[in-house]
Design a protein around this motif. Structure first.
Motif, PDB file in Angstrom:
ATOM      1  N   ARG A 190       0.869  -1.179   0.000  1.00 51.33           N
ATOM      2  CA  ARG A 190       0.000   0.000   0.000  1.00 51.33           C
ATOM      3  C   ARG A 190       0.907   1.230   0.000  1.00 51.33           C
ATOM      4  N   LEU A 191       0.597   2.192  -0.862  1.00 50.81           N
ATOM      5  CA  LEU A 191       1.503   3.317  -1.104  1.00 50.81           C
ATOM      6  C   LEU A 191       0.948   4.625  -0.534  1.00 50.81           C
ATOM      7  N   LEU A 192       1.694   5.249   0.368  1.00 57.00           N
ATOM      8  CA  LEU A 192       1.379   6.578   0.869  1.00 57.00           C
ATOM      9  C   LEU A 192       2.506   7.527   0.488  1.00 57.00           C
ATOM     10  N   GLY A 193       2.145   8.752   0.100  1.00 51.21           N
ATOM     11  CA  GLY A 193       3.146   9.725  -0.300  1.00 51.21           C
ATOM     12  C   GLY A 193       2.949  11.068   0.358  1.00 51.21           C
ATOM     13  N   TRP A 194       4.032  11.794   0.499  1.00 49.68           N
ATOM     14  CA  TRP A 194       3.999  13.162   1.043  1.00 49.68           C
ATOM     15  C   TRP A 194       4.977  14.001   0.244  1.00 49.68           C
ATOM     16  N   ASP A 195       4.485  15.122  -0.275  1.00 53.28           N
ATOM     17  CA  ASP A 195       5.342  16.010  -1.060  1.00 53.28           C
ATOM     18  C   ASP A 195       4.605  17.323  -1.261  1.00 53.28           C
ATOM     19  N   LEU A 196       5.322  18.321  -1.753  1.00 57.91           N
ATOM     20  CA  LEU A 196       4.696  19.611  -2.035  1.00 57.91           C
ATOM     21  C   LEU A 196       3.721  19.503  -3.191  1.00 57.91           C
ATOM     22  N   ALA A 197       4.029  18.622  -4.136  1.00 56.13           N
ATOM     23  CA  ALA A 197       3.153  18.415  -5.289  1.00 56.13           C
ATOM     24  C   ALA A 197       3.066  16.922  -5.581  1.00 56.13           C
ATOM     25  N   GLU A 198       1.923  16.476  -6.038  1.00 60.41           N
ATOM     26  CA  GLU A 198       1.741  15.070  -6.359  1.00 60.41           C
ATOM     27  C   GLU A 198       2.454  14.716  -7.667  1.00 60.41           C
ATOM     28  N   ASN A 199       3.034  13.539  -7.696  1.00 61.33           N
ATOM     29  CA  ASN A 199       3.666  13.011  -8.900  1.00 61.33           C
ATOM     30  C   ASN A 199       2.638  12.127  -9.607  1.00 61.33           C
ATOM     31  N   PRO A 200       2.173  12.514 -10.802  1.00 64.57           N
ATOM     32  CA  PRO A 200       1.138  11.725 -11.498  1.00 64.57           C
ATOM     33  C   PRO A 200       1.530  10.270 -11.695  1.00 64.57           C
ATOM     34  N   ALA A 201       2.831  10.017 -11.902  1.00 68.40           N
ATOM     35  CA  ALA A 201       3.275   8.636 -12.106  1.00 68.40           C
ATOM     36  C   ALA A 201       3.060   7.808 -10.849  1.00 68.40           C
ATOM     37  N   CYS A 202       3.272   8.422  -9.685  1.00 64.94           N
ATOM     38  CA  CYS A 202       3.054   7.712  -8.424  1.00 64.94           C
ATOM     39  C   CYS A 202       1.561   7.503  -8.169  1.00 64.94           C
ATOM     40  N   VAL A 203       0.758   8.498  -8.516  1.00 64.23           N
ATOM     41  CA  VAL A 203      -0.691   8.372  -8.368  1.00 64.23           C
ATOM     42  C   VAL A 203      -1.204   7.229  -9.243  1.00 64.23           C
ATOM     43  N   GLU A 204      -0.661   7.120 -10.433  1.00 55.92           N
ATOM     44  CA  GLU A 204      -1.069   6.059 -11.355  1.00 55.92           C
ATOM     45  C   GLU A 204      -0.750   4.682 -10.785  1.00 55.92           C
ATOM     46  N   LEU A 205       0.314   4.615  -9.975  1.00 53.37           N
ATOM     47  CA  LEU A 205       0.689   3.350  -9.348  1.00 53.37           C
ATOM     48  C   LEU A 205      -0.216   3.006  -8.156  1.00 53.37           C
ATOM     49  N   GLY A 206      -1.049   3.977  -7.759  1.00 53.21           N
ATOM     50  CA  GLY A 206      -1.955   3.749  -6.639  1.00 53.21           C
ATOM     51  C   GLY A 206      -1.580   4.476  -5.371  1.00 53.21           C
ATOM     52  N   MET A 207      -0.622   5.385  -5.461  1.00 51.88           N
ATOM     53  CA  MET A 207      -0.198   6.125  -4.270  1.00 51.88           C
ATOM     54  C   MET A 207      -1.281   7.094  -3.820  1.00 51.88           C
ATOM     55  N   LYS A 208      -1.493   7.152  -2.519  1.00 53.48           N
ATOM     56  CA  LYS A 208      -2.398   8.119  -1.910  1.00 53.48           C
ATOM     57  C   LYS A 208      -1.559   9.163  -1.180  1.00 53.48           C
ATOM     58  N   TYR A 209      -1.745  10.418  -1.533  1.00 52.22           N
ATOM     59  CA  TYR A 209      -1.007  11.495  -0.877  1.00 52.22           C
ATOM     60  C   TYR A 209      -1.746  11.916   0.389  1.00 52.22           C
ATOM     61  N   VAL A 210      -1.001  11.976   1.491  1.00 54.90           N
ATOM     62  CA  VAL A 210      -1.583  12.316   2.789  1.00 54.90           C
ATOM     63  C   VAL A 210      -0.663  13.307   3.489  1.00 54.90           C
ATOM     64  N   ASP A 211      -1.099  13.839   4.625  1.00 58.26           N
ATOM     65  CA  ASP A 211      -0.214  14.714   5.377  1.00 58.26           C
ATOM     66  C   ASP A 211       0.842  13.873   6.093  1.00 58.26           C
ATOM     67  N   LYS A 212       1.891  14.540   6.541  1.00 52.40           N
ATOM     68  CA  LYS A 212       3.018  13.820   7.124  1.00 52.40           C
ATOM     69  C   LYS A 212       2.604  13.013   8.343  1.00 52.40           C
TER      70      LYS A 212
END
Length: 338
Positions: A168-190
Protein backbone atom coordinates in the motif's frame (compact mmCIF):
# COMPACT_ATOMS: atom_id res chain seq x y z
CA UNK A 1 43.99 23.44 -19.26
CA UNK A 2 44.54 21.29 -16.17
CA UNK A 3 41.58 20.67 -13.87
CA UNK A 4 41.94 19.85 -10.18
CA UNK A 5 39.57 17.18 -8.87
CA UNK A 6 39.08 16.87 -5.11
CA UNK A 7 37.74 13.84 -3.27
CA UNK A 8 38.17 11.31 -6.07
CA UNK A 9 37.40 7.75 -5.01
CA UNK A 10 39.65 4.90 -6.19
CA UNK A 11 36.91 3.42 -8.39
CA UNK A 12 36.05 6.85 -9.75
CA UNK A 13 39.54 7.93 -10.84
CA UNK A 14 39.89 5.88 -14.07
CA UNK A 15 36.39 6.92 -15.17
CA UNK A 16 37.18 10.58 -14.57
CA UNK A 17 40.51 10.43 -16.38
CA UNK A 18 38.99 8.59 -19.34
CA UNK A 19 36.13 11.08 -19.64
CA UNK A 20 38.48 14.06 -19.80
CA UNK A 21 41.01 12.35 -22.10
CA UNK A 22 41.68 14.43 -25.18
CA UNK A 23 39.80 17.41 -23.75
CA UNK A 24 41.61 18.60 -20.63
CA UNK A 25 44.16 17.22 -18.25
CA UNK A 26 42.78 16.31 -14.84
CA UNK A 27 44.73 15.99 -11.60
CA UNK A 28 42.88 13.68 -9.22
CA UNK A 29 43.27 14.02 -5.47
CA UNK A 30 41.86 11.65 -2.88
CA UNK A 31 41.78 14.44 -0.29
CA UNK A 32 38.54 16.31 0.18
CA UNK A 33 38.12 20.04 -0.23
CA UNK A 34 38.36 21.82 3.12
CA UNK A 35 39.81 25.08 4.34
CA UNK A 36 43.10 23.21 4.91
CA UNK A 37 43.27 21.70 1.42
CA UNK A 38 41.82 24.62 -0.56
CA UNK A 39 45.24 26.30 -1.06
CA UNK A 40 46.24 23.32 -3.25
CA UNK A 41 43.88 24.76 -5.88
CA UNK A 42 45.94 27.93 -6.30
CA UNK A 43 46.49 28.50 -10.02
CA UNK A 44 43.67 26.17 -11.11
CA UNK A 45 40.90 27.98 -12.95
CA UNK A 46 38.62 24.95 -12.70
CA UNK A 47 38.12 22.63 -9.74
CA UNK A 48 35.68 19.79 -9.40
CA UNK A 49 34.50 18.64 -5.99
CA UNK A 50 32.70 15.74 -4.35
CA UNK A 51 29.39 15.80 -2.50
CA UNK A 52 31.00 16.23 0.93
CA UNK A 53 33.26 19.14 -0.03
CA UNK A 54 33.37 22.15 2.28
CA UNK A 55 32.32 25.04 0.08
CA UNK A 56 31.61 27.49 2.86
CA UNK A 57 32.37 31.20 2.57
CA UNK A 58 35.88 30.73 3.94
CA UNK A 59 36.80 28.03 1.42
CA UNK A 60 35.23 29.91 -1.48
CA UNK A 61 37.32 32.97 -0.66
CA UNK A 62 40.49 30.86 -0.66
CA UNK A 63 39.58 29.36 -4.03
CA UNK A 64 38.72 32.72 -5.57
CA UNK A 65 41.89 34.25 -4.19
CA UNK A 66 43.90 31.50 -5.86
CA UNK A 67 42.38 32.16 -9.26
CA UNK A 68 39.59 29.58 -9.40
CA UNK A 69 36.68 30.62 -11.62
CA UNK A 70 34.59 27.45 -11.94
CA UNK A 71 33.54 24.95 -9.28
CA UNK A 72 31.97 21.86 -10.83
CA UNK A 73 30.42 19.77 -8.06
CA UNK A 74 30.02 16.09 -8.85
CA UNK A 75 26.64 15.72 -7.18
CA UNK A 76 23.06 16.92 -7.36
CA UNK A 77 22.81 18.32 -3.84
CA UNK A 78 24.37 21.69 -3.07
CA UNK A 79 23.45 22.32 0.55
CA UNK A 80 27.19 22.40 1.27
CA UNK A 81 27.78 25.47 -0.94
CA UNK A 82 27.38 29.09 0.13
CA UNK A 83 25.91 30.22 -3.18
CA UNK A 84 25.43 33.82 -2.06
CA UNK A 85 29.13 34.22 -1.35
CA UNK A 86 30.05 32.41 -4.56
CA UNK A 87 27.98 34.90 -6.52
CA UNK A 88 29.60 37.87 -4.79
CA UNK A 89 33.05 36.46 -5.58
CA UNK A 90 32.16 36.01 -9.25
CA UNK A 91 32.54 32.23 -9.14
CA UNK A 92 30.60 30.02 -11.49
CA UNK A 93 29.15 27.00 -9.68
CA UNK A 94 27.69 24.02 -11.51
CA UNK A 95 26.31 20.71 -10.35
CA UNK A 96 24.85 17.54 -11.81
CA UNK A 97 21.13 18.25 -12.05
CA UNK A 98 20.21 14.65 -12.81
CA UNK A 99 21.66 11.16 -12.77
CA UNK A 100 20.25 7.64 -12.45
CA UNK A 101 17.57 7.71 -9.73
CA UNK A 102 17.63 3.92 -9.67
CA UNK A 103 21.01 3.82 -7.94
CA UNK A 104 19.66 5.53 -4.81
CA UNK A 105 16.19 3.98 -4.93
CA UNK A 106 17.56 0.46 -5.25
CA UNK A 107 20.03 1.04 -2.42
CA UNK A 108 17.26 2.37 -0.18
CA UNK A 109 15.45 -0.91 -0.77
CA UNK A 110 18.68 -2.79 -0.07
CA UNK A 111 18.80 -1.14 3.35
CA UNK A 112 15.10 -1.77 3.97
CA UNK A 113 15.28 -5.47 3.18
CA UNK A 114 18.60 -5.88 5.00
CA UNK A 115 17.20 -4.62 8.29
CA UNK A 116 13.87 -6.38 7.80
CA UNK A 117 15.48 -9.78 7.22
CA UNK A 118 18.48 -9.23 9.55
CA UNK A 119 20.95 -9.86 6.73
CA UNK A 120 24.00 -8.31 8.41
CA UNK A 121 23.48 -10.25 11.64
CA UNK A 122 22.89 -13.48 9.71
CA UNK A 123 26.01 -13.02 7.58
CA UNK A 124 28.16 -12.29 10.64
CA UNK A 125 26.85 -15.43 12.34
CA UNK A 126 27.54 -17.74 9.43
CA UNK A 127 31.13 -16.52 9.25
CA UNK A 128 31.45 -18.05 12.73
CA UNK A 129 29.57 -21.17 11.58
CA UNK A 130 26.60 -20.22 13.76
CA UNK A 131 23.57 -21.24 11.72
CA UNK A 132 20.81 -20.60 14.26
CA UNK A 133 17.75 -18.60 13.20
CA UNK A 134 17.18 -17.06 16.64
CA UNK A 135 16.40 -13.36 16.30
CA UNK A 136 16.39 -13.40 12.49
CA UNK A 137 12.64 -13.42 11.84
CA UNK A 138 11.50 -10.74 9.40
CA UNK A 139 8.15 -9.77 7.87
CA UNK A 140 6.55 -10.09 4.45
CA UNK A 141 6.38 -6.69 2.78
CA UNK A 142 3.43 -7.56 0.56
CA UNK A 143 0.25 -5.96 1.86
CA UNK A 144 2.04 -3.65 4.26
CA UNK A 145 2.14 0.14 3.99
CA UNK A 146 5.11 2.12 2.73
CA UNK A 147 5.38 5.87 3.26
CA UNK A 148 7.51 7.81 0.79
CA UNK A 149 8.54 11.29 1.89
CA UNK A 150 9.50 13.01 -1.35
CA UNK A 151 8.24 11.65 -4.66
CA UNK A 152 10.59 13.19 -7.21
CA UNK A 153 12.67 11.03 -9.56
CA UNK A 154 14.24 8.94 -6.79
CA UNK A 155 11.04 8.72 -4.77
CA UNK A 156 9.16 7.62 -7.87
CA UNK A 157 11.74 4.91 -8.60
CA UNK A 158 11.46 3.75 -4.98
CA UNK A 159 7.66 3.71 -5.27
CA UNK A 160 7.76 1.56 -8.42
CA UNK A 161 9.75 -1.06 -6.51
CA UNK A 162 7.29 -0.84 -3.60
CA UNK A 163 4.45 -1.38 -6.06
CA UNK A 164 6.24 -4.49 -7.27
CA UNK A 165 6.29 -5.79 -3.71
CA UNK A 166 2.52 -5.32 -3.59
CA UNK A 167 2.52 -2.69 -0.87
CA UNK A 168 0.00 0.00 0.00
CA UNK A 169 1.50 3.32 -1.10
CA UNK A 170 1.38 6.58 0.87
CA UNK A 171 3.15 9.73 -0.30
CA UNK A 172 4.00 13.16 1.04
CA UNK A 173 5.34 16.01 -1.06
CA UNK A 174 4.70 19.61 -2.04
CA UNK A 175 3.15 18.42 -5.29
CA UNK A 176 1.74 15.07 -6.36
CA UNK A 177 3.67 13.01 -8.90
CA UNK A 178 1.14 11.73 -11.50
CA UNK A 179 3.28 8.64 -12.11
CA UNK A 180 3.05 7.71 -8.42
CA UNK A 181 -0.69 8.37 -8.37
CA UNK A 182 -1.07 6.06 -11.35
CA UNK A 183 0.69 3.35 -9.35
CA UNK A 184 -1.96 3.75 -6.64
CA UNK A 185 -0.20 6.12 -4.27
CA UNK A 186 -2.40 8.12 -1.91
CA UNK A 187 -1.01 11.49 -0.88
CA UNK A 188 -1.58 12.32 2.79
CA UNK A 189 -0.21 14.71 5.38
CA UNK A 190 3.02 13.82 7.12
CA UNK A 191 1.31 12.91 10.39
CA UNK A 192 -0.93 10.30 8.75
CA UNK A 193 1.96 8.87 6.76
CA UNK A 194 4.09 8.46 9.89
CA UNK A 195 1.26 6.90 11.88
CA UNK A 196 0.18 4.35 9.26
CA UNK A 197 3.41 3.32 7.53
CA UNK A 198 5.26 0.08 8.25
CA UNK A 199 8.21 1.31 6.20
CA UNK A 200 9.20 4.95 5.77
CA UNK A 201 11.81 6.11 3.25
CA UNK A 202 13.15 9.66 2.89
CA UNK A 203 13.74 11.16 -0.54
CA UNK A 204 13.48 14.91 0.03
CA UNK A 205 16.22 17.53 -0.38
CA UNK A 206 17.89 19.12 2.62
CA UNK A 207 16.66 22.70 2.92
CA UNK A 208 15.86 24.94 5.89
CA UNK A 209 12.27 23.69 5.61
CA UNK A 210 13.26 20.00 5.76
CA UNK A 211 16.03 20.25 8.34
CA UNK A 212 15.21 17.65 11.06
CA UNK A 213 12.06 16.70 9.19
CA UNK A 214 12.06 13.54 11.28
CA UNK A 215 12.42 15.08 14.73
CA UNK A 216 11.59 13.67 18.16
CA UNK A 217 7.85 14.21 17.68
CA UNK A 218 7.89 12.56 14.25
CA UNK A 219 9.76 9.55 15.58
CA UNK A 220 7.25 9.13 18.41
CA UNK A 221 4.41 9.29 15.86
CA UNK A 222 5.78 6.27 14.01
CA UNK A 223 4.75 2.69 14.70
CA UNK A 224 6.87 0.91 17.31
CA UNK A 225 7.74 -1.78 14.76
CA UNK A 226 8.29 0.52 11.77
CA UNK A 227 11.33 0.49 9.50
CA UNK A 228 13.00 3.84 8.76
CA UNK A 229 15.35 4.37 5.80
CA UNK A 230 17.30 7.49 4.89
CA UNK A 231 19.39 7.60 1.71
CA UNK A 232 18.99 11.34 1.10
CA UNK A 233 20.65 13.68 3.63
CA UNK A 234 21.62 13.08 7.24
CA UNK A 235 20.21 16.40 8.41
CA UNK A 236 16.68 15.16 7.76
CA UNK A 237 16.74 13.11 10.97
CA UNK A 238 17.36 14.17 14.57
CA UNK A 239 19.91 11.44 15.26
CA UNK A 240 20.08 11.98 19.02
CA UNK A 241 16.31 11.58 19.23
CA UNK A 242 16.55 8.46 17.03
CA UNK A 243 19.11 6.91 19.38
CA UNK A 244 16.76 7.61 22.28
CA UNK A 245 13.91 5.76 20.57
CA UNK A 246 16.17 2.84 19.68
CA UNK A 247 17.32 2.58 23.30
CA UNK A 248 13.66 2.35 24.26
CA UNK A 249 13.37 -0.75 22.06
CA UNK A 250 11.40 0.85 19.25
CA UNK A 251 11.57 0.14 15.50
CA UNK A 252 12.07 -3.11 13.65
CA UNK A 253 15.01 -1.62 11.82
CA UNK A 254 16.74 1.55 10.69
CA UNK A 255 18.85 1.83 7.53
CA UNK A 256 20.99 4.95 7.16
CA UNK A 257 23.24 5.73 4.23
CA UNK A 258 23.71 9.29 5.46
CA UNK A 259 24.40 10.80 8.86
CA UNK A 260 23.74 14.22 10.32
CA UNK A 261 27.43 14.79 11.21
CA UNK A 262 29.09 12.72 8.48
CA UNK A 263 31.53 15.42 7.34
CA UNK A 264 35.05 14.42 8.31
CA UNK A 265 34.01 10.78 8.76
CA UNK A 266 32.35 9.33 5.70
CA UNK A 267 34.58 8.33 2.76
CA UNK A 268 37.55 8.13 5.16
CA UNK A 269 39.26 5.25 6.99
CA UNK A 270 38.83 5.88 10.70
CA UNK A 271 39.35 2.27 11.76
CA UNK A 272 42.59 2.98 13.60
CA UNK A 273 41.32 6.11 15.32
CA UNK A 274 39.11 6.83 18.28
CA UNK A 275 35.86 8.22 16.87
CA UNK A 276 34.79 11.03 19.18
CA UNK A 277 31.22 11.17 17.87
CA UNK A 278 29.35 9.52 20.72
CA UNK A 279 26.03 9.55 18.85
CA UNK A 280 27.42 7.64 15.86
CA UNK A 281 29.34 5.28 18.13
CA UNK A 282 26.10 4.43 19.94
CA UNK A 283 24.07 4.22 16.74
CA UNK A 284 26.20 1.52 15.12
CA UNK A 285 25.94 -0.73 18.19
CA UNK A 286 22.22 -1.41 17.75
CA UNK A 287 21.64 -4.83 16.16
CA UNK A 288 18.64 -3.53 14.19
CA UNK A 289 20.55 -0.62 12.61
CA UNK A 290 22.60 -0.67 9.41
CA UNK A 291 24.79 2.36 8.65
CA UNK A 292 26.60 2.74 5.33
CA UNK A 293 28.84 5.58 4.19
CA UNK A 294 26.83 7.62 1.67
CA UNK A 295 27.20 5.04 -1.09
CA UNK A 296 23.66 4.89 -2.45
CA UNK A 297 24.64 6.80 -5.60
CA UNK A 298 27.81 4.75 -6.10
CA UNK A 299 27.06 2.56 -9.11
CA UNK A 300 28.98 2.41 -12.36
CA UNK A 301 25.93 3.78 -14.18
CA UNK A 302 25.29 6.73 -11.87
CA UNK A 303 28.93 7.71 -11.41
CA UNK A 304 29.41 7.51 -15.17
CA UNK A 305 26.50 9.90 -15.70
CA UNK A 306 27.81 12.23 -13.00
CA UNK A 307 31.23 12.36 -14.62
CA UNK A 308 29.83 12.84 -18.13
CA UNK A 309 27.74 15.76 -16.89
CA UNK A 310 30.74 17.24 -15.07
CA UNK A 311 32.76 17.10 -18.27
CA UNK A 312 29.90 18.81 -20.12
CA UNK A 313 29.74 21.50 -17.41
CA UNK A 314 33.42 22.21 -17.95
CA UNK A 315 32.99 22.33 -21.75
CA UNK A 316 30.00 24.65 -21.37
CA UNK A 317 32.05 26.95 -19.15
CA UNK A 318 34.99 27.13 -21.56
CA UNK A 319 32.57 27.81 -24.43
CA UNK A 320 30.63 30.44 -22.45
CA UNK A 321 27.46 28.34 -22.60
CA UNK A 322 24.84 28.18 -19.86
CA UNK A 323 22.85 25.12 -18.83
CA UNK A 324 20.38 24.02 -16.17
CA UNK A 325 23.33 22.74 -14.15
CA UNK A 326 24.63 26.23 -13.37
CA UNK A 327 23.65 27.32 -9.86
CA UNK A 328 25.25 30.76 -9.79
CA UNK A 329 23.89 33.32 -10.29
CA UNK A 330 20.44 31.69 -10.58
CA UNK A 331 19.45 28.80 -8.32
CA UNK A 332 16.35 27.29 -6.73
CA UNK A 333 16.94 26.14 -3.12
CA UNK A 334 14.00 23.73 -3.35
CA UNK A 335 15.78 21.61 -5.97
CA UNK A 336 18.59 20.26 -3.79
CA UNK A 337 18.78 16.51 -3.29
CA UNK A 338 21.02 13.62 -4.27
Amino acid sequence: MEILAFGVQTDEKPLLEKAFAGLHEVRCLDVFLTADTAPIAAGYEIVTTSVNADLSARVLRILAGGGTKLIAQRSTGFNNIDLGVAQKLGLTVARVAFYSPYSVAEFAWTLATAVNRRIVRAANRTRDFDFRLDGLMGRDLRGRTVGVLGTGRIGEAFTRIAHGFGMRLLGWDLAENPACVELGMKYVDKEQLLAESDLISLHVPLTPATWLLIDAAALKAMKDDAILVNSSRGGLIDTDALVGELRAGRFTGVGLDVYEAEDGLFFLDKSLEVVEDDTLARLVTFPNVVVTSHQAYFTHDAVGQIIDTTVQNVLDYTANRRSENVLVPAFDPADNAD
